[in-house]
Design an enzyme around this catalytic site. Sequence first.
Site, PDB file in Angstrom:
ATOM      1  N   ASN A 137      -1.637 -13.049  -2.409  1.00 47.44           N
ATOM      2  CA  ASN A 137      -2.358 -13.694  -1.298  1.00 47.44           C
ATOM      3  C   ASN A 137      -2.976 -15.021  -1.711  1.00 47.44           C
ATOM      4  O   ASN A 137      -3.136 -15.926  -0.873  1.00 47.44           O
ATOM      5  CB  ASN A 137      -3.429 -12.764  -0.729  1.00 47.44           C
ATOM      6  CG  ASN A 137      -4.408 -12.265  -1.779  1.00 47.44           C
ATOM      7  OD1 ASN A 137      -3.994 -11.624  -2.743  1.00 47.44           O
ATOM      8  ND2 ASN A 137      -5.686 -12.542  -1.596  1.00 47.44           N
ATOM      9  N   HIS A 149       2.990  -7.446  -4.754  1.00 46.82           N
ATOM     10  CA  HIS A 149       1.565  -7.679  -4.939  1.00 46.82           C
ATOM     11  C   HIS A 149       0.673  -6.561  -4.405  1.00 46.82           C
ATOM     12  O   HIS A 149      -0.190  -6.050  -5.118  1.00 46.82           O
ATOM     13  CB  HIS A 149       1.156  -9.011  -4.300  1.00 46.82           C
ATOM     14  CG  HIS A 149      -0.253  -9.419  -4.641  1.00 46.82           C
ATOM     15  ND1 HIS A 149      -0.666  -9.601  -5.939  1.00 46.82           N
ATOM     16  CD2 HIS A 149      -1.345  -9.670  -3.858  1.00 46.82           C
ATOM     17  CE1 HIS A 149      -1.953  -9.948  -5.947  1.00 46.82           C
ATOM     18  NE2 HIS A 149      -2.387  -9.993  -4.707  1.00 46.82           N
ATOM     19  N   HIS A 176      -9.068  -3.134  -0.486  1.00 45.64           N
ATOM     20  CA  HIS A 176      -7.733  -3.371   0.089  1.00 45.64           C
ATOM     21  C   HIS A 176      -7.039  -2.083   0.551  1.00 45.64           C
ATOM     22  O   HIS A 176      -5.816  -1.966   0.505  1.00 45.64           O
ATOM     23  CB  HIS A 176      -6.837  -4.110  -0.923  1.00 45.64           C
ATOM     24  CG  HIS A 176      -7.398  -5.409  -1.390  1.00 45.64           C
ATOM     25  ND1 HIS A 176      -7.650  -6.448  -0.520  1.00 45.64           N
ATOM     26  CD2 HIS A 176      -7.776  -5.834  -2.631  1.00 45.64           C
ATOM     27  CE1 HIS A 176      -8.138  -7.473  -1.221  1.00 45.64           C
ATOM     28  NE2 HIS A 176      -8.223  -7.118  -2.487  1.00 45.64           N
ATOM     29  N   HIS A 226      -8.374  -5.240  -7.972  1.00 47.79           N
ATOM     30  CA  HIS A 226      -8.824  -5.719  -9.280  1.00 47.79           C
ATOM     31  C   HIS A 226      -9.316  -4.553 -10.133  1.00 47.79           C
ATOM     32  O   HIS A 226     -10.500  -4.427 -10.458  1.00 47.79           O
ATOM     33  CB  HIS A 226      -9.909  -6.778  -9.101  1.00 47.79           C
ATOM     34  CG  HIS A 226      -9.431  -7.964  -8.341  1.00 47.79           C
ATOM     35  ND1 HIS A 226     -10.274  -8.883  -7.763  1.00 47.79           N
ATOM     36  CD2 HIS A 226      -8.167  -8.380  -8.040  1.00 47.79           C
ATOM     37  CE1 HIS A 226      -9.560  -9.821  -7.145  1.00 47.79           C
ATOM     38  NE2 HIS A 226      -8.283  -9.530  -7.307  1.00 47.79           N
TER      39      HIS A 226
END
Length: 433
Positions: free
Chosen positions: A204, A287, A297, A326
Amino acid sequence: MELRYASLIAFLILSSTVTADYVRPEPRKNLRFPWNPKHPSRPQQVHISLAGKRHMRITWITDNKSSPSIVEYGTSRGKYSDSAQGESTSYGYLLYNSGKIHHTVIGPLKHDTIYYYRCGGQGPEFSLKTPPSQFPVTFAVAGDLGQTGWTKSTLDHIDLCRYDVYLLPGDLSYADRIQSRWDTFGELVQPLASARPWMVTQGNHEKEGIMLFEDSFVSYNARWKMPFKESGSSSNLYYSFDVSGVHLIMLGSYTEYDEQSDQYIWLKADLLKVDRRRTPWVVVSFHVPWYNSNKAHRGEGNSMMTAMEPLLYAAGVDVVIAGHVHAYERTKRVYGGRSDPCGAVHITIGDGGNREGLAHRYLHPQPEWSIFREASFGHGELKIVNSTHAFWSWHRNDDDESVRSDQVWITSLVNSGCLADKGLELSKMVTAI
């Protein structure tokens, strides 16, 4: 200049069952890159990528727009027995104009061999090592790199491991429309990226479109050219390549992926061509993760998963690698939201060192398909030992030391019995639409 640039952009935009018990070190600041003027013809931001069978693409940037796109190379220091002429491009983005971006393909090259090369007919000598022709082969893996102190720590640890190819599942520079950050990222990774092929896909943070002003991936596509044409793809956002008995597929989370999309149609054709006798391992990377027990997310990969997971399952994909979140997480073999011995092992590894920090919050209880999860920066190593066995390890950045914190042996599906009926299943799916 960067403050003015950022202000302009802002204006335009506004119109298992194991959870690690570990006390994480504090975040680290963005790296600072002092101004360091170079000769306009000096090669900068050198990186390499695989470009078809026994070929390598050398990419670099010069400030001099008349510098030639030539690479001289050979197997002895300072002696260049071969040369190749390439192509070049450049781009503009609002107030920014890039240097001349050179892409030159060299080869055919010998396997498992060190080559010395020089870009543009002058400047320093670089060296690269080609991957082996057969097992074992090792992939270093880390996504969501950025340009922080933790990024530097991750890169230092990767540099210490013996790997053949680096896989980056999206979010490279965290430029976020500040184009000078692409330049500093290129300089930061050059020591590693000029020596081993870096195979990347978009995240992104590579999306830099601004309404009607700029294309979403203009910077990424110009700077990081992957072997999409060599693999029959029409887009730099998705492609495939083979390394030493492994077929790797890099997919795009931020381009169309429904059943009528070019990417889906290409993926069907690519999977149908896979010969498991020649490439007994199949690895896929993109991703946005499909299996994620972190609260960050959540659900963002669901639509892509709905469209494409049946294809990957029918093809007997062994491992799926994602970033975006992350943190680190590894699953059992899964399919359809639950454990399945014929599904893929999913690994989320968006922990390269980005400036946004770690995603600490997880769902409880831990899903039955989640084996190990931890919010720490680090990198992974996937060593494909032979046609049936691979060793995966995840190495936490513990202060400035690399600590192996998760590891597992993975058995390929090639001899599991899972593939017996999947060839017919895949053929039916490919011809159904």
